[in-house]
Design an enzyme around this catalytic site. Sequence first.
Site, short mmCIF file in Angstrom:
data_model
loop_
_atom_site.label_atom_id
_atom_site.label_comp_id
_atom_site.label_asym_id
_atom_site.label_seq_id
_atom_site.Cartn_x
_atom_site.Cartn_y
_atom_site.Cartn_z
N CYS A 8 0.67 -1.18 -0.19
CA CYS A 8 0.12 0.08 -0.02
C CYS A 8 0.89 1.27 -0.03
CB CYS A 8 -0.97 0.15 1.16
SG CYS A 8 -2.24 -1.47 1.13
N HIS A 11 -3.63 7.44 2.02
CA HIS A 11 -3.84 5.87 1.46
C HIS A 11 -5.14 5.55 2.16
CE1 HIS A 11 -3.88 1.82 0.80
NE2 HIS A 11 -3.66 1.36 2.06
N ASN A 25 -10.04 -0.29 -0.39
CA ASN A 25 -8.47 -0.40 -0.22
C ASN A 25 -8.12 -0.72 -1.53
OD1 ASN A 25 -5.91 -0.25 -0.01
ND2 ASN A 25 -6.03 -1.06 2.27
N1 ACO Z 1 -18.67 -8.53 9.40
C1 ACO Z 1 -19.22 -8.55 10.59
N2 ACO Z 1 -18.36 -9.03 11.57
C2 ACO Z 1 -17.02 -8.94 11.36
C3 ACO Z 1 -16.64 -8.52 10.08
C4 ACO Z 1 -17.57 -8.43 8.94
N3 ACO Z 1 -17.13 -8.18 7.91
N4 ACO Z 1 -15.25 -8.85 10.01
C5 ACO Z 1 -14.58 -8.85 11.19
N5 ACO Z 1 -16.04 -9.12 11.95
C6 ACO Z 1 -15.86 -9.52 13.50
C7 ACO Z 1 -14.84 -10.35 13.80
O1 ACO Z 1 -15.04 -11.56 13.87
C8 ACO Z 1 -14.89 -9.95 15.49
O2 ACO Z 1 -15.82 -10.91 15.84
P1 ACO Z 1 -15.59 -11.41 17.48
O3 ACO Z 1 -15.53 -10.32 18.41
O4 ACO Z 1 -16.89 -12.12 17.77
O5 ACO Z 1 -14.35 -12.33 17.39
C9 ACO Z 1 -15.28 -8.72 15.29
O6 ACO Z 1 -15.88 -8.41 14.22
C10 ACO Z 1 -14.38 -7.47 15.57
O7 ACO Z 1 -13.25 -7.75 14.86
P2 ACO Z 1 -12.05 -6.83 14.49
O8 ACO Z 1 -10.85 -7.58 13.99
O9 ACO Z 1 -11.65 -6.33 16.06
O10 ACO Z 1 -12.70 -5.53 14.12
P3 ACO Z 1 -12.28 -4.13 13.88
O11 ACO Z 1 -12.98 -3.11 14.36
O12 ACO Z 1 -10.71 -4.14 14.02
O13 ACO Z 1 -12.37 -4.23 12.29
C11 ACO Z 1 -11.23 -4.46 10.29
C12 ACO Z 1 -11.77 -5.08 11.39
C13 ACO Z 1 -12.13 -3.59 9.37
C14 ACO Z 1 -10.29 -5.39 9.41
C15 ACO Z 1 -9.99 -3.41 10.74
O14 ACO Z 1 -9.15 -3.89 11.81
C16 ACO Z 1 -8.87 -2.53 10.00
O15 ACO Z 1 -9.62 -2.00 9.03
N6 ACO Z 1 -7.92 -2.80 10.10
C17 ACO Z 1 -6.84 -2.21 9.34
C18 ACO Z 1 -6.78 -3.06 8.10
C19 ACO Z 1 -5.98 -2.18 6.87
O16 ACO Z 1 -5.82 -0.92 7.27
N7 ACO Z 1 -5.10 -2.69 6.31
C20 ACO Z 1 -4.51 -2.33 5.38
C21 ACO Z 1 -3.38 -1.24 5.74
S1 ACO Z 1 -2.06 -1.75 4.78
C22 ACO Z 1 -2.50 -2.10 3.33
O17 ACO Z 1 -3.40 -1.15 2.84
C23 ACO Z 1 -1.99 -3.07 2.77
#
Ligand code: ACO
Length: 316
Positions: A113, A243, A273
């Site tokens: 990214c 980004h 993304n």
């Molecule tokens: N729908 C519903 N529930 C979901 C989903 C979904 N699509 N995805 C995950 N959950 C659930 C999980 O299973 C978890 O359930 P649990 O508590 O029963 O175990 C709960 O939601 C919370 O999960 P988290 O992973 O803590 O959720 P979070 O608020 O962190 O959101 C996300 C997840 C969106 C992936 C977030 O962590 C994020 O955006 N992280 C950064 C990712 C990123 O930016 N990556 C790229 C950067 S680098 C690049 O671009 C290559």
Amino acid sequence: MIYSKINATGSYLPERILSNKDLEKSLDTTDEWIVSRTGIKERHIIGDDETTSDMAYKAALDALKSSTINPSEIDLIIVATTTPDKVFPSTACSVQNKLNIGECPAFDIQAVCSGFIYALSIADKFIKTGAKKNILVIGADAMSRITDYTDRSNAILWGDGAGAVILTATDKPGILSTHIHSEGKYESMLHVPRSNNPSKKDTIEMQGNQVFKMAVNTLDRIVDETLNANNLMKSDIDWLVPHQANIRILEATAKKLEMPMDKVVVTLDKHGNTSAASIPLALDYGVKSGKIKSGETILMEAFGGGFTWGSALIKY
Ligand code: ACO
């Protein structure tokens, strides 16, 4: 002193749109969950017969159309991508072939990214040393090709597209500074494990929550580094072109800059993304929508797999 300046921007998004409602049909998720946790509403998905170099080529044509130069004047092509058409040759060579321009060097950069910021930083150095005059810099990714659509925490995030800029040598800035970093010890927190091991999966694996925290902290530091290097204050920045990973990461960086969200170019809701394509896509949207104007100061920043991160400060 020679500087590099953005002469033109361009972009391309594939036709097919995958909405959150579409994803609800195959995954245990909801539009409300996706919008509230990420800010994403829909993303574009590459056609079955399309390639990353096709998207990159179309973004390049769009940039050339708005530029003051002919394709034959391009003297270097750099493509940032994580999803090249082939193991080799580079996607940049395929773009060169499609543009029908011969002999200039062409190569790919792989920094996930942060790839576009890395490519811009390299291109800026080629221009500042006097080695090149007109460089085509492209960020292009088909993230859907490495996404597991049964994994709800990944399937909701990624989209496909390409953005391009033409950098031209001038005597006024231009690109004020670029800053790039990586920290390989975090490799397994965000990766596609297969590499040379065919028994492993070839789709993205991510510890989303950990990546989120690292991204926010690291982007805070790169903002300070960039402002300090240029003796600028937060209030000197007109636009943040970040980004596009997660709206909550964008909001945290805007808060750090004490900047209202209407000074942040946001395309995440429509693009998801798109990895290396996300910054040039957002820049092109910012320019063509009339938000970003000549003479304004733009901060671009990115964080991605590696981990890699970086920024570019630009007088547009
Ligand atoms: N729908 C519903 N529930 C979901 C989903 C979904 N699509 N995805 C995950 N959950 C659930 C999980 O299973 C978890 O359930 P649990 O508590 O029963 O175990 C709960 O939601 C919370 O999960 P988290 O992973 O803590 O959720 P979070 O608020 O962190 O959101 C996300 C997840 C969106 C992936 C977030 O962590 C994020 O955006 N992280 C950064 C990712 C990123 O930016 N990556 C790229 C950067 S680098 C690049 O671009 C290559």
